[in-house]
Design a protein around this motif. Structure first.
Motif, PDB file in Angstrom:
ATOM      1  N   ARG A   1     -14.178  59.553  -1.999  1.00 38.77           N
ATOM      2  CA  ARG A   1     -13.108  60.322  -1.961  1.00 38.77           C
ATOM      3  C   ARG A   1     -12.419  60.354  -3.413  1.00 38.77           C
ATOM      4  NH1 ARG A   1     -12.764  58.371   3.162  1.00 38.77           N
ATOM      5  NH2 ARG A   1     -10.782  57.103   2.617  1.00 38.77           N
ATOM      6  N   PRO A   2     -11.749  61.492  -3.828  1.00 33.90           N
ATOM      7  CA  PRO A   2     -11.247  61.587  -5.142  1.00 33.90           C
ATOM      8  C   PRO A   2     -10.041  60.284  -5.148  1.00 33.90           C
ATOM      9  CG  PRO A   2     -11.118  63.606  -4.355  1.00 33.90           C
ATOM     10  CD  PRO A   2     -11.710  62.893  -3.276  1.00 33.90           C
ATOM     11  N   SER A   3      -9.516  60.030  -3.885  1.00 30.37           N
ATOM     12  CA  SER A   3      -8.154  59.110  -4.079  1.00 30.37           C
ATOM     13  C   SER A   3      -9.044  57.536  -4.395  1.00 30.37           C
ATOM     14  CB  SER A   3      -7.477  58.931  -3.027  1.00 30.37           C
ATOM     15  OG  SER A   3      -8.281  58.976  -1.658  1.00 30.37           O
ATOM     16  N   GLU A   4     -10.183  57.475  -3.618  1.00 31.43           N
ATOM     17  CA  GLU A   4     -10.958  56.211  -3.828  1.00 31.43           C
ATOM     18  C   GLU A   4     -11.596  56.104  -5.122  1.00 31.43           C
ATOM     19  OE1 GLU A   4     -12.862  55.746   0.739  1.00 31.43           O
ATOM     20  OE2 GLU A   4     -14.004  56.923  -0.816  1.00 31.43           O
ATOM     21  N   ILE A   5     -11.948  57.166  -5.818  1.00 32.72           N
ATOM     22  CA  ILE A   5     -12.388  56.989  -7.117  1.00 32.72           C
ATOM     23  C   ILE A   5     -11.205  56.780  -8.120  1.00 32.72           C
ATOM     24  CG2 ILE A   5     -13.241  58.383  -9.021  1.00 32.72           C
ATOM     25  CD1 ILE A   5     -14.976  59.932  -6.914  1.00 32.72           C
ATOM     26  N   GLY A   6      -9.758  57.289  -7.878  1.00 29.98           N
ATOM     27  CA  GLY A   6      -8.818  56.899  -8.857  1.00 29.98           C
ATOM     28  C   GLY A   6      -8.479  55.574  -8.921  1.00 29.98           C
ATOM     29  N   GLU A   7      -8.689  54.918  -7.609  1.00 26.91           N
ATOM     30  CA  GLU A   7      -8.224  53.608  -7.301  1.00 26.91           C
ATOM     31  C   GLU A   7      -9.222  52.527  -7.952  1.00 26.91           C
ATOM     32  OE1 GLU A   7      -7.695  50.407  -3.803  1.00 26.91           O
ATOM     33  OE2 GLU A   7      -7.968  52.323  -3.093  1.00 26.91           O
ATOM     34  N   ALA A   8     -10.607  52.892  -7.986  1.00 28.60           N
ATOM     35  CA  ALA A   8     -11.644  52.343  -8.566  1.00 28.60           C
ATOM     36  C   ALA A   8     -11.381  52.360 -10.182  1.00 28.60           C
ATOM     37  CB  ALA A   8     -13.014  53.005  -8.356  1.00 28.60           C
ATOM     38  N   LEU A   9     -11.212  53.508 -10.757  1.00 31.23           N
ATOM     39  CA  LEU A   9     -10.628  53.544 -12.274  1.00 31.23           C
ATOM     40  C   LEU A   9      -9.566  52.492 -12.545  1.00 31.23           C
ATOM     41  CD1 LEU A   9     -11.059  54.443 -15.196  1.00 31.23           C
ATOM     42  CD2 LEU A   9      -9.205  56.359 -14.302  1.00 31.23           C
ATOM     43  N   ALA A  10      -8.769  52.561 -11.700  1.00 36.48           N
ATOM     44  CA  ALA A  10      -7.521  51.425 -12.153  1.00 36.48           C
ATOM     45  C   ALA A  10      -8.016  50.051 -11.824  1.00 36.48           C
ATOM     46  CB  ALA A  10      -6.428  51.596 -11.005  1.00 36.48           C
ATOM     47  N   ASN A  11      -8.849  49.753 -10.796  1.00 40.89           N
ATOM     48  CA  ASN A  11      -9.360  48.409 -10.853  1.00 40.89           C
ATOM     49  C   ASN A  11     -10.313  47.879 -11.984  1.00 40.89           C
ATOM     50  OD1 ASN A  11      -8.531  48.198  -8.252  1.00 40.89           O
ATOM     51  ND2 ASN A  11     -10.068  48.770  -7.138  1.00 40.89           N
ATOM     52  N   ASP A  12     -11.103  48.947 -12.510  1.00 39.12           N
ATOM     53  CA  ASP A  12     -12.033  48.688 -13.532  1.00 39.12           C
ATOM     54  C   ASP A  12     -11.098  48.416 -14.786  1.00 39.12           C
ATOM     55  OD1 ASP A  12     -14.579  48.934 -12.605  1.00 39.12           O
ATOM     56  OD2 ASP A  12     -14.512  50.988 -12.573  1.00 39.12           O
ATOM     57  N   LEU A  13      -9.968  48.935 -15.162  1.00 38.37           N
ATOM     58  CA  LEU A  13      -9.031  48.667 -16.125  1.00 38.37           C
ATOM     59  C   LEU A  13      -8.337  47.392 -16.005  1.00 38.37           C
ATOM     60  CD1 LEU A  13      -7.350  52.337 -16.572  1.00 38.37           C
ATOM     61  CD2 LEU A  13      -9.054  51.321 -18.130  1.00 38.37           C
ATOM     62  N   ALA A  14      -8.077  47.115 -14.788  1.00 38.85           N
ATOM     63  CA  ALA A  14      -7.451  45.655 -14.480  1.00 38.85           C
ATOM     64  C   ALA A  14      -8.453  44.552 -14.808  1.00 38.85           C
ATOM     65  CB  ALA A  14      -7.208  45.662 -12.863  1.00 38.85           C
ATOM     66  N   ARG A  15      -9.685  44.846 -14.833  1.00 38.34           N
ATOM     67  CA  ARG A  15     -10.691  43.642 -15.041  1.00 38.34           C
ATOM     68  C   ARG A  15     -10.912  43.585 -16.291  1.00 38.34           C
ATOM     69  NH1 ARG A  15     -14.104  46.161 -10.663  1.00 38.34           N
ATOM     70  NH2 ARG A  15     -13.926  44.870  -9.118  1.00 38.34           N
ATOM     71  N   LEU A  16     -10.624  44.437 -17.484  1.00 35.71           N
ATOM     72  CA  LEU A  16     -10.731  44.341 -18.783  1.00 35.71           C
ATOM     73  C   LEU A  16      -9.822  43.087 -19.347  1.00 35.71           C
ATOM     74  CD1 LEU A  16     -10.443  47.846 -20.030  1.00 35.71           C
ATOM     75  CD2 LEU A  16     -12.437  46.247 -19.805  1.00 35.71           C
ATOM     76  N   ASP A  17     -10.428  42.228 -20.211  1.00 28.23           N
ATOM     77  CA  ASP A  17      -9.679  41.122 -20.658  1.00 28.23           C
ATOM     78  C   ASP A  17      -8.820  41.136 -21.947  1.00 28.23           C
ATOM     79  OD1 ASP A  17      -9.196  38.256 -20.834  1.00 28.23           O
ATOM     80  OD2 ASP A  17     -10.957  37.799 -21.920  1.00 28.23           O
ATOM     81  N   HIS A  18      -7.826  42.003 -21.757  1.00 30.32           N
ATOM     82  CA  HIS A  18      -7.052  42.351 -22.666  1.00 30.32           C
ATOM     83  C   HIS A  18      -5.484  42.084 -22.240  1.00 30.32           C
ATOM     84  CE1 HIS A  18     -10.187  43.597 -25.444  1.00 30.32           C
ATOM     85  NE2 HIS A  18     -10.460  44.602 -24.249  1.00 30.32           N
ATOM     86  N   GLN A  19      -4.497  41.900 -23.021  1.00 32.15           N
ATOM     87  CA  GLN A  19      -3.060  41.729 -22.552  1.00 32.15           C
ATOM     88  C   GLN A  19      -2.511  43.131 -22.318  1.00 32.15           C
ATOM     89  OE1 GLN A  19      -0.953  39.455 -25.393  1.00 32.15           O
ATOM     90  NE2 GLN A  19      -1.433  37.636 -24.518  1.00 32.15           N
ATOM     91  N   ARG A  20      -2.946  44.181 -23.210  1.00 32.05           N
ATOM     92  CA  ARG A  20      -2.561  45.697 -22.874  1.00 32.05           C
ATOM     93  C   ARG A  20      -3.733  46.364 -23.093  1.00 32.05           C
ATOM     94  NH1 ARG A  20       0.892  48.969 -26.989  1.00 32.05           N
ATOM     95  NH2 ARG A  20       1.195  50.801 -25.875  1.00 32.05           N
ATOM     96  N   VAL A  21      -3.785  47.505 -22.169  1.00 38.06           N
ATOM     97  CA  VAL A  21      -4.819  48.653 -22.166  1.00 38.06           C
ATOM     98  C   VAL A  21      -4.425  49.675 -21.994  1.00 38.06           C
ATOM     99  CG1 VAL A  21      -7.142  49.237 -21.020  1.00 38.06           C
ATOM    100  CG2 VAL A  21      -6.559  46.762 -21.079  1.00 38.06           C
ATOM    101  N   VAL A  22      -4.833  50.670 -23.200  1.00 35.66           N
ATOM    102  CA  VAL A  22      -4.346  52.157 -23.157  1.00 35.66           C
ATOM    103  C   VAL A  22      -5.514  52.873 -22.850  1.00 35.66           C
ATOM    104  CG1 VAL A  22      -3.366  53.976 -24.160  1.00 35.66           C
ATOM    105  CG2 VAL A  22      -2.233  51.824 -24.084  1.00 35.66           C
ATOM    106  N   LEU A  23      -5.720  53.695 -21.766  1.00 37.34           N
ATOM    107  CA  LEU A  23      -6.970  54.598 -21.837  1.00 37.34           C
ATOM    108  C   LEU A  23      -6.391  55.695 -22.142  1.00 37.34           C
ATOM    109  CD1 LEU A  23      -9.702  55.665 -20.841  1.00 37.34           C
ATOM    110  CD2 LEU A  23      -8.914  55.764 -18.525  1.00 37.34           C
ATOM    111  N   TYR A  24      -6.810  56.317 -23.408  1.00 33.44           N
ATOM    112  CA  TYR A  24      -6.373  57.663 -23.918  1.00 33.44           C
ATOM    113  C   TYR A  24      -7.603  58.786 -23.496  1.00 33.44           C
ATOM    114  CZ  TYR A  24      -4.370  60.738 -27.630  1.00 33.44           C
ATOM    115  OH  TYR A  24      -3.754  61.877 -28.429  1.00 33.44           O
TER     116      TYR A  24
END
Length: 430
Positions: free
Chosen positions: A90-113
């Motif tokens: 569902r769209p809400s599940e896809i949005g949560e998945a995007l947030a999870n993938d950003l959380a896994r990145l090994d950076h102190q700060r992440v900006v998705l432009y």
């Protein structure tokens, strides 16, 4: 990089405004989008993920698959959560998945432009997806949204929670779309410098059902207090009062429909309210008008005794004036207003030229005089100012050429010679 003096936006102010926000919205009608992207490129040595949506984009899952593919070129392994859910989630599940993938990145700060986000439908699926993504975004991550269209939802609820900041509306005189508010009113934005654009709740009014509703709309916006007789004299001078009244009410109803169609509550919102013989702005709608901002900046500059304040206000006015008023509409009231605003714009350029002259910045002053002459070439004082700058810069031949240009123009149009003051200036070179 654009300077603070030109854009009125510095990296420091950008950083302060966006700190701690989950989402940064780059306002569609601002001139500063390039400096915002430049800020990210300068501020983040790593952790910036840039994705420009393709022109042909259909469906949430399709563009997110493209996003995963592109980001993996710089971040190997990105998108595992998204890949697992895109096919059937569902769209809400896809949005949560995007947030999870950003959380896994090994950076102190992440900006998705996300650039040109308007290429996907801003529908219910999009709202559910974006709400879930923002709600689950880790503290280290931000979304930056650049779009030629920003709808009221889902952003306004997050603006009210202080999770979203809108950048690019620093000098607006009125409460605007995306301003924090406990009682929300439809937001109407009108841009009359150039061909003329109007947005209702962030969506451009693209169809007016004819030229007459559009022209009357801009007349009401530019003349906030008018009588019915004034309106009839401008638009229907040859019709009887009865016929003019009928056409007027039909046209006014069409304007109401164009504004209201983008307001989700289904109500009708009139642009004006009638009271004590005048049509005045309705208090049911919040307005922003670029011409009003321009005039406010010019008034402040002319009343100020502080040179630095005058310079900033002149620069603001020059920035707002993007093109002649409602060009190329050929109605008498439009042409009269266009000439008035063009003269005011020329005064802003002349004011800047004189401020630069006082500081000895003769090259910059010459540039402003040249721009002013394009607007009002008949002004002898501007020609004289340009001649003086040429002389100050040691460009005597250019000063003589400017004098000859003025001399020919005055002889052809007015049958007169340049004034004694101007002749004295050029005679000192002999």
């Amino acid at each position: 990089m654009l300077s603070h003096a030109i854009t009125s936006v510095s990296f420091e102010s950008f950083r302060a405004s966006s700190a701690g926000k989950k989402v940064i919205l780059l306002y569609p009608w601002t001139n500063h989008r390039n400096i915002f992207l430049s800020y990210f490129l300068n501020d983040l040595s790593e952790g910036l993920l840039y994705f420009r949506l393709p022109e042909r984009t259909s469906g949430l899952a399709n563009w997110l698959r493209r996003l995963v593919e592109e980001i993996r070129h710089v971040e190997a392994g990105f998108g595992q959560s998204l890949e697992a859910i895109l096919a059937n989630g569902r769209p809400s599940e896809i949005g949560e998945a995007l947030a999870n993938d950003l959380a896994r990145l090994d950076h102190q700060r992440v900006v998705l432009y996300l650039d040109e986000l308007d290429r996907i439908p801003q529908d219910e699926d999009f709202r559910q997806f974006m709400n879930a993504a923002i709600a689950n975004l880790p503290d280290k991550a931000q979304l930056a949204i650049n779009s030629r269209l920003l709808t009221y939802d889902p952003w306004i609820s997050w603006v009210n929670r202080d999770e979203v900041v809108v950048l690019g509306t620093e000098h607006r005189s009125s409460n605007l779309l995306f301003a924090k508010a406990t009682s929300l009113k439809p937001q109407l934005e009108v841009y009359a410098f150039g061909r003329g654009h109007a947005l209702s709740n962030g969506r451009e009014i693209s169809s007016w059902d004819g030229a007459l509703p559009r022209n009357l709309f801009f007349y009401f916006i530019d003349n906030p207090l008018v009588t019915r007789d004034q309106i009839f004299e401008i638009f229907w001078p040859k019709l009887s009062v009865r016929d003019a009244t009928n056409v007027f009410h039909v046209t006014k109803r069409k304007i109401t429909e164009r504004i209201s169609v983008y307001v989700d509550d289904g109500a009708n919102y009139e642009l004006t309210a009638y009271s004590t013989g005048f049509y005045a702005p309705s208090d049911k709608i919040v307005r922003h008008y670029d011409v009003a901002d321009f005039e406010q900046a010019m008034e402040g500059a002319l009343l100020s005794y502080d040179a630095r304040e005058r310079e900033l206000l002149y620069l603001r006015a020059i920035e707002i004036y993007k093109a002649p008023f409602l060009h190329p509409v050929k109605l008498p009231w439009v042409e009269a207003r266009r000439n008035q605003l063009k003269s005011m714009y020329a005064e802003a350029l002349i004011g800047m030229a004189r401020l630069k002259t006082d500081r000895g910045a003769w090259d910059e002053a010459l540039g402003y005089y040249a721009r002013a002459l394009k607007e009002v070439p008949q002004r002898e004082d501007i020609h004289r100012g340009a001649m003086q700058m040429f002389i100050n810069l040691g460009r005597n031949a250019d000063a003589r050429q400017q004098y000859k240009l003025l001399e020919r123009m005055l002889r052809r149009k007015l049958g007169v010679k340049p004034s004694g003051e101007t002749r004295a200036l050029i005679e000192q070179l002999v």
